[in-house]
Design a protein around this motif. Structure first.
Motif, short mmCIF file in Angstrom:
data_model
loop_
_atom_site.label_atom_id
_atom_site.label_comp_id
_atom_site.label_asym_id
_atom_site.label_seq_id
_atom_site.Cartn_x
_atom_site.Cartn_y
_atom_site.Cartn_z
N SER A 41 68.35 42.78 23.41
CA SER A 41 67.20 42.98 24.29
C SER A 41 67.69 43.49 25.64
O SER A 41 68.54 42.88 26.28
N ARG A 52 65.66 46.10 20.96
CA ARG A 52 64.34 46.18 21.57
C ARG A 52 64.47 46.58 23.04
O ARG A 52 65.28 46.01 23.77
N LYS A 82 57.66 38.82 25.27
CA LYS A 82 57.15 39.13 23.92
C LYS A 82 58.31 39.43 22.98
O LYS A 82 58.28 39.04 21.80
N ILE A 83 59.32 40.13 23.48
CA ILE A 83 60.48 40.46 22.66
C ILE A 83 61.21 39.18 22.25
O ILE A 83 61.67 39.04 21.11
N ASP A 125 59.94 36.22 21.81
CA ASP A 125 59.15 35.60 20.74
C ASP A 125 59.37 36.33 19.42
O ASP A 125 59.47 35.70 18.35
N ASP A 126 59.44 37.67 19.48
CA ASP A 126 59.64 38.47 18.28
C ASP A 126 61.02 38.22 17.67
O ASP A 126 61.16 38.14 16.45
N LYS A 128 60.90 35.12 15.66
CA LYS A 128 60.18 35.33 14.40
C LYS A 128 61.01 36.15 13.40
O LYS A 128 60.86 36.01 12.19
N GLN A 129 61.87 37.04 13.95
CA GLN A 129 62.71 37.88 13.10
C GLN A 129 63.84 37.10 12.45
O GLN A 129 64.53 37.61 11.57
#
Length: 408
Positions: free
Chosen positions: A41, A82, A93-94, A96-97, A100-101
């Motif tokens: 990130s 990202r 948001k990244i 959180d993503d 989830k990934q």
């Protein structure tokens, strides 16, 4: 936002890969997926893009080297990249993503505001984060004991406190006892102002004035003139992106001849190119200086040039820290022999193998109570010279080949 794979064709650096080959062999798959997925990130576009792009290139280079020897027990690494655009909400948001990934770990973060908005998600998910660029002191301290029983946030870049202390030492070395302080209004500017004011007070350097500017401002001549009206002997600036170049040009236009010092971001190409001759002589703390003519002598620089077709790194410090940080993550995952975040965190806190990196030789760079790998003895003062970053002090260049170890 895209999913990318590693750079191909980077050279195998024998001296660096020897250290990889001598690590204990893993005996099991790290995770259920075909690859070991590492989140990246950072700001790959916008005003901080040169920092994020260079960091990503360093990470890609390290992963390519690791994969060239088979990864871990034949399981190779894959980067999930990202672009946070240096935007706080997008960075959150990244984060959180990434959770989830189900990535194994994350490396990146160039902007303090983005980091502060991201670390809660990583901490709560027990997902190790290696901060590669951001210097905001709070990032590794928020969850440090006794604030939390376990801390999942690590860092391979220096803290703002160390930067400020190094700048104050340089001011005193040059017998400059009164400065004007100028900072942007981001979380980074806030933290830099706080750190510098504390260190200047402790070091006996006075503040002649204090002023701020906003991201996107294209004229800071008013702030420069206010600072000029004081008895300041130097200008100290904390900021990011193109605004630093505007300040340098405004200072030249106003005819103010005092030295300019500031945060490490002054070493990025978007300042050097944007400021032109107005940027000559600006000084900043650095963990890594890309010496002129050193490409043939430094394996990392040679590998970078071959992989990315350039020997002019947009942010050499970001690239070196991304590279070293990824290699430390690799060692921790290998030592843990697991994709479990708790086991990787524990391995990072108790690394058993020494890693000879670009910035320094890392021997137990982290512990349970200390998640910052860089110490003050690892910082140099760089200076913009003929459009490149050179050592500001000749004695530092003479000592640059010596190992700078933690705790010394």
């Amino acid at each position: 936002m895209t999913k990318t794979t590693m750079v191909s064709g980077a050279p195998r650096l024998l001296c660096m890969l020897f250290g990889l080959l001598t690590l204990p062999q893993a005996h099991a798959q790290i995770g259920p997926t075909p690859t070991i997925r590492i989140g990246v990130s950072g700001p790959f576009t916008g005003g901080s893009g040169s920092l994020g792009e260079s960091m990503r290139n360093g990470i890609r280079l390290a992963v390519d080297e690791i994969n060239s020897i088979g990864g871990i027990n034949g399981q190779k690494f894959e980067l999930i990249e990202r672009d946070d655009e240096a935007k706080v909400e997008l960075g959150a948001k990244i984060a959180d993503d990434m959770v989830k990934q189900h990535v194994t770990a994350v490396i990146g973060i160039a902007n303090t505001g983005v980091g502060l908005a991201s670390i809660d998600a990583y901490q709560q998910a027990h997902l190790p984060l290696m901060v590669a660029v951001s210097t905001g002191t709070a990032l590794t301290k928020k969850f440090a004991p006794p604030n939390a029983p376990e801390n999942y946030i690590f860092r391979i870049s220096p803290t703002l406190d160390l930067e400020a202390r190094t700048l104050v030492a340089e001011l005193k070395r040059r017998k400059l006892s009164k400065v004007a302080l100028l900072a942007d209004t981001t979380a980074y500017g806030d933290a830099g102002t706080k750190a510098f004011k504390a260190e200047s007070l402790a070091g006996g350097v006075g503040l002649a004035s204090e002023d701020r500017f906003k991201i996107g401002d294209t004229d800071m001549l008013a702030q420069i003139k206010r600072a000029m009206a004081t008895d300041a002997q130097a200008l100290v600036v904390w900021g990011i992106g193109p605004e630093l170049a505007v300040i340098a040009r405004n200072k030249e236009t106003a005819g103010w001849k005092v030295p300019t010092l500031g945060s490490w971001v002054y070493s990025s190409r978007n300042f050097i190119d944007g400021a032109g001759k107005a940027g000559e002589g600006v000084m900043m703390p650095q963990t890594f200086i890309q010496e002129l003519g050193s490409t043939s002598k430094n394996g990392f620089l040679l590998a970078y040039r071959r992989a990315f077709k350039t020997d002019l790194i947009a942010s050499p410090m970001s690239a070196a820290q991304g590279y070293d940080g990824m290699h430390l993550l690799y060692r921790a995952i290998r030592q843990a022999n697991s994709g479990d975040g708790s086991k990787i965190r524990e391995a990072l806190e108790n690394l058993t193998s020494r890693y000879q990196g670009v910035i320094t030789s890392y021997a137990k760079p982290f512990s349970k109570v200390d998640h910052d790998a860089i110490t003050q003895n690892m910082l140099w003062i760089g200076r913009v010279t003929n459009g490149r970053i050179d050592y500001a002090n000749s004695e530092d260049q003479r000592k640059s080949a010596l190992l700078r170890l933690k705790g010394e």
